[in-house]
Design a protein around this motif. Structure first.
Motif, mmCIF file in Angstrom:
data_model
loop_
_atom_site.group_PDB
_atom_site.id
_atom_site.type_symbol
_atom_site.label_atom_id
_atom_site.label_comp_id
_atom_site.label_asym_id
_atom_site.label_seq_id
_atom_site.Cartn_x
_atom_site.Cartn_y
_atom_site.Cartn_z
ATOM 1 N N MET A 98 -4.114 -89.599 19.467
ATOM 2 C CA MET A 98 -3.982 -90.584 18.420
ATOM 3 C C MET A 98 -2.989 -91.635 18.895
ATOM 4 N N GLU A 99 -3.341 -92.878 18.671
ATOM 5 C CA GLU A 99 -2.444 -93.993 18.935
ATOM 6 C C GLU A 99 -2.278 -94.774 17.647
ATOM 7 N N ALA A 100 -1.157 -95.467 17.533
ATOM 8 C CA ALA A 100 -0.912 -96.256 16.326
ATOM 9 C C ALA A 100 -0.235 -97.563 16.688
ATOM 10 N N THR A 101 -0.504 -98.565 15.875
ATOM 11 C CA THR A 101 0.160 -99.857 15.966
ATOM 12 C C THR A 101 0.728 -100.169 14.597
ATOM 13 N N VAL A 102 1.988 -100.591 14.566
ATOM 14 C CA VAL A 102 2.638 -100.981 13.317
ATOM 15 C C VAL A 102 2.956 -102.467 13.419
ATOM 16 N N LEU A 103 2.557 -103.238 12.419
ATOM 17 C CA LEU A 103 2.822 -104.671 12.362
ATOM 18 C C LEU A 103 3.443 -105.012 11.012
ATOM 19 N N ARG B 11 -3.726 -85.241 7.814
ATOM 20 C CA ARG B 11 -2.478 -85.338 8.574
ATOM 21 C C ARG B 11 -1.348 -85.779 7.650
ATOM 22 N N ASP B 12 -0.120 -85.383 8.013
ATOM 23 C CA ASP B 12 1.075 -85.814 7.284
ATOM 24 C C ASP B 12 1.564 -87.124 7.869
ATOM 25 N N LEU B 13 1.730 -88.128 7.014
ATOM 26 C CA LEU B 13 2.235 -89.432 7.419
ATOM 27 C C LEU B 13 3.633 -89.601 6.850
ATOM 28 N N HIS B 14 4.545 -90.109 7.686
ATOM 29 C CA HIS B 14 5.909 -90.403 7.246
ATOM 30 C C HIS B 14 6.311 -91.719 7.913
ATOM 31 N N LEU B 15 6.617 -92.711 7.086
ATOM 32 C CA LEU B 15 7.021 -94.033 7.551
ATOM 33 C C LEU B 15 8.381 -94.324 6.937
ATOM 34 N N GLU B 16 9.371 -94.648 7.771
ATOM 35 C CA GLU B 16 10.703 -94.897 7.239
ATOM 36 C C GLU B 16 11.322 -96.117 7.895
ATOM 37 N N LEU B 17 12.228 -96.751 7.150
ATOM 38 C CA LEU B 17 12.980 -97.893 7.652
ATOM 39 C C LEU B 17 14.393 -97.422 7.976
ATOM 40 N N LEU C 157 6.826 -88.717 16.264
ATOM 41 C CA LEU C 157 6.967 -90.165 16.271
ATOM 42 C C LEU C 157 5.890 -90.758 17.166
ATOM 43 N N ILE C 158 5.034 -91.624 16.584
ATOM 44 C CA ILE C 158 3.959 -92.183 17.397
ATOM 45 C C ILE C 158 4.004 -93.710 17.482
ATOM 46 N N ALA C 159 4.770 -94.365 16.613
ATOM 47 C CA ALA C 159 4.850 -95.829 16.693
ATOM 48 C C ALA C 159 6.102 -96.312 15.989
ATOM 49 N N ARG C 160 6.544 -97.493 16.394
ATOM 50 C CA ARG C 160 7.690 -98.136 15.751
ATOM 51 C C ARG C 160 7.532 -99.639 15.872
#
Length: 142
Positions: free
Chosen positions: A1-6, A53-59, A131-134
């Protein structure tokens, strides 16, 4: 799995898996932060599709400390700015079983978050506690 965060000024996903965004791709802002959105593209290989899947996005700030925004309704204390939940990694209609797919997500953040001048911040995306993207951004002098 790959991810892009914009980062975008605003964004909205639709039922076809497409994200419509305004002001996409910014990396610098001022404080207080206006309304903004975090856009996530998850590229799934065939063996990763049809799973939960479990998703966790934090600042976090440049020291790795979670940014607080709003109040936890159960404790009435400041709460970290996190987005968490389950995502269903579904195959897209019309794709053959051997084709990778991209699932798009959009999270809008309310305006008014006070951030520190001359500081870098980072959105961190974890899937299943990995952690897969930032995506980082800077706050300029107000």
């Amino acid at each position: 799995m790959e991810a892009t965060v914009l980062l975008a000024n605003s964004a909205q996903g639709d039922s076809s898996g497409t994200v419509h965004a305004l002001g996409l791709g910014w990396t610098q802002t001022t404080t207080p932060l206006g309304q903004c959105a975090v856009v996530v593209f998850l590229e799934l290989e065939p063996h990763e599709q049809l799973t939960s899947r479990d998703l966790h996005l934090e600042l976090v700030d440049e020291d790795g400390t979670q940014v607080l925004f709003g109040t936890d309704p159960t404790t009435d204390q400041p709460a970290p700015l996190t987005i968490a939940g389950k995502i269903e990694a579904a195959a897209q209609a019309g794709h053959t079983p051997c084709t990778s797919t991209t699932n798009a997500l959009a999270f809008n953040i309310a305006a008014g978050m006070a951030l520190k001048d001359n500081t870098r911040y980072e959105w961190r995306l974890e899937i299943d506690q990995t952690l897969i993207a930032r995506r980082s951004f800077a706050v300029a002098n107000s």
